[in-house]
Write an enzyme that holds these catalytic residues in place. Sequence first.
Site, short mmCIF file in Angstrom:
data_model
loop_
_atom_site.label_atom_id
_atom_site.label_comp_id
_atom_site.label_asym_id
_atom_site.label_seq_id
_atom_site.Cartn_x
_atom_site.Cartn_y
_atom_site.Cartn_z
N VAL A 11 0.82 -1.20 0.00
CA VAL A 11 0.00 0.00 0.00
C VAL A 11 0.86 1.26 0.00
O VAL A 11 0.69 2.16 -0.83
CB VAL A 11 -0.96 0.00 1.21
CG1 VAL A 11 -1.58 1.38 1.43
CG2 VAL A 11 -2.06 -1.02 0.99
N LYS A 35 15.24 -2.69 2.42
CA LYS A 35 14.16 -2.28 1.51
C LYS A 35 14.48 -0.91 0.91
O LYS A 35 14.35 -0.68 -0.29
CB LYS A 35 12.83 -2.16 2.26
CG LYS A 35 12.03 -3.42 2.29
CD LYS A 35 10.60 -3.10 2.72
CE LYS A 35 9.76 -4.35 2.65
NZ LYS A 35 8.36 -4.13 2.97
N ARG A 152 -6.23 -3.20 -5.09
CA ARG A 152 -6.06 -4.65 -5.17
C ARG A 152 -4.64 -4.94 -5.63
O ARG A 152 -4.18 -4.33 -6.62
CB ARG A 152 -7.03 -5.26 -6.19
CG ARG A 152 -8.49 -5.12 -5.82
CD ARG A 152 -9.36 -5.36 -7.03
NE ARG A 152 -9.06 -4.37 -8.07
CZ ARG A 152 -9.60 -4.38 -9.30
NH1 ARG A 152 -10.46 -5.32 -9.64
NH2 ARG A 152 -9.29 -3.46 -10.18
N LYS A 249 -17.02 -15.44 -8.47
CA LYS A 249 -16.27 -16.48 -9.16
C LYS A 249 -16.02 -17.61 -8.16
O LYS A 249 -15.31 -17.41 -7.17
CB LYS A 249 -14.95 -15.89 -9.64
CG LYS A 249 -14.44 -16.49 -10.89
CD LYS A 249 -13.38 -15.58 -11.53
CE LYS A 249 -12.68 -16.31 -12.64
NZ LYS A 249 -11.82 -17.39 -12.17
N GLY A 251 -14.49 -20.93 -6.55
CA GLY A 251 -13.12 -21.44 -6.57
C GLY A 251 -12.75 -22.03 -5.22
O GLY A 251 -13.62 -22.60 -4.53
N GLY A 255 -8.01 -15.51 -0.16
CA GLY A 255 -6.82 -15.52 0.71
C GLY A 255 -6.26 -14.12 0.71
O GLY A 255 -6.98 -13.15 0.47
N CYS A 258 -5.63 -9.26 3.16
CA CYS A 258 -6.73 -8.40 3.63
C CYS A 258 -7.98 -9.16 4.07
O CYS A 258 -8.36 -9.09 5.24
CB CYS A 258 -7.10 -7.40 2.54
SG CYS A 258 -5.80 -6.19 2.26
N LYS A 318 -3.32 -14.81 -5.44
CA LYS A 318 -4.00 -14.43 -6.68
C LYS A 318 -2.92 -14.17 -7.72
O LYS A 318 -1.74 -14.03 -7.37
CB LYS A 318 -4.88 -13.19 -6.46
CG LYS A 318 -4.09 -11.95 -6.07
CD LYS A 318 -5.00 -10.81 -5.73
CE LYS A 318 -5.39 -10.05 -6.98
NZ LYS A 318 -6.03 -8.76 -6.68
#
Length: 445
Positions: A11, A35, A152, A249, A251, A255, A258, A318
């Site tokens: 984010v 990082k 997303r 959808k 499936g 997961g 969030c 995803k």
Amino acid sequence: MKLAVIGTGYVGLVSGVCFAHLGNEVICVDKIDHKIAMLEQGEVPIYEPGLKQLITDNKREGRLRFTTDLSGAVQQSNIIIIAVGTPSLPNGEADLSYVNQVAEEIALAMNGYKIIVTKSTVPVGTNEKVEAIIKQHSMHEFDVASVPEFLREGSAIHDTLNPDRIVIGVSNPRAQSPLITMHHVLTNNIVVTDLRSAEMIKYASNAFLATKISFINEISNICEKVGADVTKVAEGMGYDKRIGSSFLKAGIGYGGSCFPKDTQALIQIAGHVDYEFKLLKSVVDVNRDQRYKVVSKLQSIMDSISGKTIAIWGLAFKPETDDVRDAPAFEIIQSLLDLGARIKAYDPVATANFAKQLIHPNLQYCSTMEDAVHQSDALCLLTEWRQFVEFSLIQLESMMKQPILIDGRNVFSEEQLANTSFTYYSIGRPSLNQGVRERYPALLL
Ligand code: NAD
């Protein structure tokens, strides 16, 4: 505007880069040295399509900087955005330790009036605690605002630059106008409200989307028993504008970083005010059970899983992300290992993150999707990466020891299955199942 963004995760980094792209001067802060060192060298610590180019462009234009010096970043900025993690505690509540610590650090660094914006997803009442922490540690004037994030992963830049809405929660109207100015270039759909309502909007939105997923998954389970096709059912439902087609959808369930934690946190938030959120509890239960359908279906197809080689395509929760937080693949692979399977797993970008959390002598991470399926007894597709969807099933069959395919994301079609002899199982599409004992629904027999 001069912005400091605290936390360079999915984010914070995307928001910081996008606000720089919109012409603001942005300093991104993280406490993890390596990082920041990576970002300074033009490397991106997370996988998010398009992000690297946008970072390079905005650094070159001098609008984007990276630092571990929170204090300096706060002093050089008017608006400070908190985008640190709020992971689940073992009891399901959100862990606010990172938010609270950052609030204190900001307060100690302040050198004048600042607007402190919380973008992290935080339980109702948290921004008031942030206000209290800052008041305790600083003499300077400030306002706290809740501006929850709805991006997303996988399409985070597009979502940030084209949001459906911006929610601005404030306790003092003084903060309203600068925040509207900051966001009005993105959308006209700006909801200005109080802190608590803004915090609740985020949880209610995620809970509703999770509910849609569990709803269609339950429908898919009934479809399998009555001989209906859930993809057609969802299409037919989705044209109804009151329902909408997204998040319908079927499936192996949701997961990611969030939905699992935010549904649990909202159940806890409700519990703290003596309200049992029965609907959401069921959503969570349905989602957990749905993950195990892959395993139970394999068990029903194979006489025994022990000693079998099972290929896994997809570890990320995803496609288009390397995020494996709460990915269904963990529970599915662990169950198969417990049943004595040997696992060969592949993901285009998430393998390294996944392997940090699951090591087992019978789990092999493969460097290509072909390696994973070579001589395997079955393949389970868990993430719908494009390269899996487009792979020829005829070629796939020729590489496997046994043609057994569990399609956890309903990506393969009847046409793709034609001329193959796969024992095929997908979710809620009984007419496509081939060679599966329950092909003919009980109701019709
Ligand atoms: P993340 O874990 O990827 O990133 C958090 C970052 O904050 C880390 O890099 C960490 O090092 C840094 N950090 C922690 N404490 C710090 C400190 N004291 N000083 C400086 N940096 C510090 O988290 P994320 O996925 O970006 O999520 C952030 C928040 O946004 C969470 O509350 C999450 O629920 C919410 N959110 C996430 C998404 C998403 O898709 N990931 C979408 C919407 C909202």
